[in-house]
Design a protein around this motif. Structure first.
Motif, short mmCIF file in Angstrom:
data_model
loop_
_atom_site.label_atom_id
_atom_site.label_comp_id
_atom_site.label_asym_id
_atom_site.label_seq_id
_atom_site.Cartn_x
_atom_site.Cartn_y
_atom_site.Cartn_z
N ASP A 198 29.17 23.86 -23.93
CA ASP A 198 29.82 23.78 -23.33
C ASP A 198 31.40 23.89 -24.02
N ARG A 199 31.39 25.57 -24.25
CA ARG A 199 32.39 26.14 -24.83
C ARG A 199 33.62 25.37 -25.77
N ARG A 200 32.75 24.39 -26.85
CA ARG A 200 33.47 24.59 -27.68
C ARG A 200 33.18 25.04 -29.03
N MET A 228 40.06 26.06 -24.39
CA MET A 228 39.88 24.95 -23.65
C MET A 228 37.93 25.33 -24.15
N ASP A 229 37.85 23.79 -24.14
CA ASP A 229 36.29 23.49 -23.65
C ASP A 229 36.21 23.71 -22.43
N THR A 261 41.55 21.02 -26.20
CA THR A 261 42.43 22.18 -26.51
C THR A 261 41.70 21.52 -28.31
N ALA A 262 42.38 22.52 -28.85
CA ALA A 262 41.57 22.25 -30.79
C ALA A 262 42.81 20.97 -31.06
N LEU A 263 43.68 20.57 -30.65
CA LEU A 263 45.16 19.73 -30.80
C LEU A 263 44.65 18.57 -29.86
#
Length: 452
Positions: free
Chosen positions: A278-280, A308-309, A314-316
């Motif tokens: 999931d692109r995490r 981005m996942d 994003t991480a923020l």
């Protein structure tokens, strides 16, 4: 209770489905201790004296029940710990205790009765018997009984055999004897990167997920691959960043162990930016749980701060969407670290929602607002903060709402211009500027608990 529900073939064969079957089909230690069946399948034992002796580890009594030349290759019936709803006829359900099958060896191994385990093995108990899906070795590892693990391995137990869930003994090491059990398994040929059959987890995944630093260190020293991926694409580093607090462990202790694990995995060569299906990425998960020290560690490794996942987060975004428990981890430090490494600001229209969610963490709001040259909040935003929070942090919120749609100080505007100019190389450039420490901290969005 060790063991799982037995197969219908065992139950049908040993519970009297054949009316003409002789009485000794069910084993009786008093009437026929030396009798051995002419068939390879084990006997079913209902003798409560034997079961009580096994559960209590009564070696003297078991020596009487298992004289020389007798067999310990037996099945025991037991009930599940909790009743379950079952249907034997259409539309008719009942709450009953399901019968389960286990062996004397399973019972002794799961309770750490080493002398009993050795006796049963001498009486020809099969070390790899698994009537309920687990072997006695699985049970001994899951309860951390090192001496039982050693006895079973010496007797030829397979250290790589999967249980009914596809997990190998090395996946199940728990308790006080975790490290010793794992060392024994590896010494007797357990595969350090052996995967579970369903989730394709390695033992290193399990150690990372449980926050077991010492076990992870042992596995890495024995050659475990730090970037192995499970069925969902998770690496051990992702698992470490997703470790959660479980009682009685405190949040601070959990965060400290996660940080140790991440440092250990990164020093072993783990990819700090590896994404799952999931692109995490590790940074997403560390931000979600509010692990500020891990966030700073990952950022120092050069990870993609704005990646981005699949959900476009994003991480923020993850840092600002974390659970209420993340407040205890001081999320403002993670948010500030992200901005100091070039994180893209959130859409101003989302600021009221963030204010409402994080109003109990005024420093998080301070960091966010200090990335804009103008405080972009509607005038009615004051109603988003409960009166008790306004009173508790009166100085900060007074300064915040006084500056809504008003010009900021010249010093702050200069900071915004300089940070925008250095945006492409912000984390490296700020540290290299020949500025007094106080001014450097100001440029790095240090906390002042008030807005100018």
């Amino acid at each position: 209770m060790p063991g799982r529900r037995g197969s219908p073939s065992y139950l049908g064969h040993h519970l009297g489905c054949f009316p003409s079957a002789p009485a000794c089909r069910v084993w009786d230690p008093q009437s026929c201790p030396d009798w051995e069946p002419p068939r390879p399948s084990p006997l079913l034992c209902r003798d409560m004296t034997l079961q009580n002796a096994l559960y209590t580890g009564d070696l003297a009594r078991l020596l009487e029940l298992f004289p020389p030349h007798s067999t310990a290759d037996l099945l025991l019936e037991s009930r599940a710990a909790e009743p379950r709803w079952s249907s034997h006829q259409r539309g008719l359900w009942s709450l009953t205790y399901e019968e389960e099958l286990t062996t004397p060896l399973h019972v002794a191994a799961s309770r750490g009765h080493t002398d009993v385990v050795q006796l049963l093995l001498r009486r020809r108990a099969k070390p790899d018997s698994a009537p309920g899906g687990r072997t006695a070795l699985h049970e001994a590892c899951a309860t951390g009984h090192t001496a039982c693990v050693h006895a079973l391995l010496v007797a030829g137990a397979d250290p790589n055999i999967p249980d009914q869930d596809g997990k190998r003994p090395l996946h199940l090491c728990r308790g006080a004897g975790t490290l010793e059990c794992a060392e024994l398994l590896l010494r007797f040929g357990a595969k350090v990167d052996g995967r579970s059959e369903e989730n394709e987890e390695t033992p290193l995944h399990v150690a990372a997920r449980l926050g077991h630093v010492e076990l992870a260190d042992l596995l890495l020293r024995r050659g475990a691959y730090p970037d192995a991926r499970d069925a969902e694409g998770w690496t051990p580093l992702l698992a470490a960043c997703d470790t959660r607090c479980t009682p009685p462990t405190t949040l601070e202790a959990t965060a400290a162990r996660c940080l140790q694990l991440c440092r250990l995995l990164l020093s072993a060569g783990a990819d700090p930016d590896a994404a799952d299906q999931d692109r995490r990425r590790p940074l997403h998960l560390a931000c979600l749980h509010g692990y500020a020290a891990i966030v700073e560690l990952l950022l120092s490794c050069g990870v993609s701060v704005n990646a981005m996942d699949y959900g476009g987060h994003t991480a923020l975004h993850c840092a600002l969407q974390g659970p209420p428990l993340a407040l205890a981890q001081s999320p403002e430090h993670a948010v500030r670290a992200l901005f100091n490494h070039g994180a893209v600001r959130i859409w101003p229209g989302a600021l009221p929602k963030v204010l409402e969610r994080w109003c109990t963490s005024p420093r998080t709001i301070e960091v966010l607002m200090n990335t804009y040259s103008v405080i972009k909040l509607p005038e009615e935003a004051v109603g988003l903060v409960p009166p008790e929070i306004l009173q508790r942090h009166h100085r900060f919120y007074s300064s915040l709402f006084a500056l809504v749609r008003q010009p900021r100080s010249l010093q702050h505007l200069s900071r915004c211009v300089l940070r925008a100019h250095l945006e492409a190389c912000l984390p490296h450039a700020l540290a290299c500027l020949p500025l007094p420490p106080r001014l450097l901290r100001f440029l790095q969005l240090d906390f002042e608990d008030v807005l100018y």
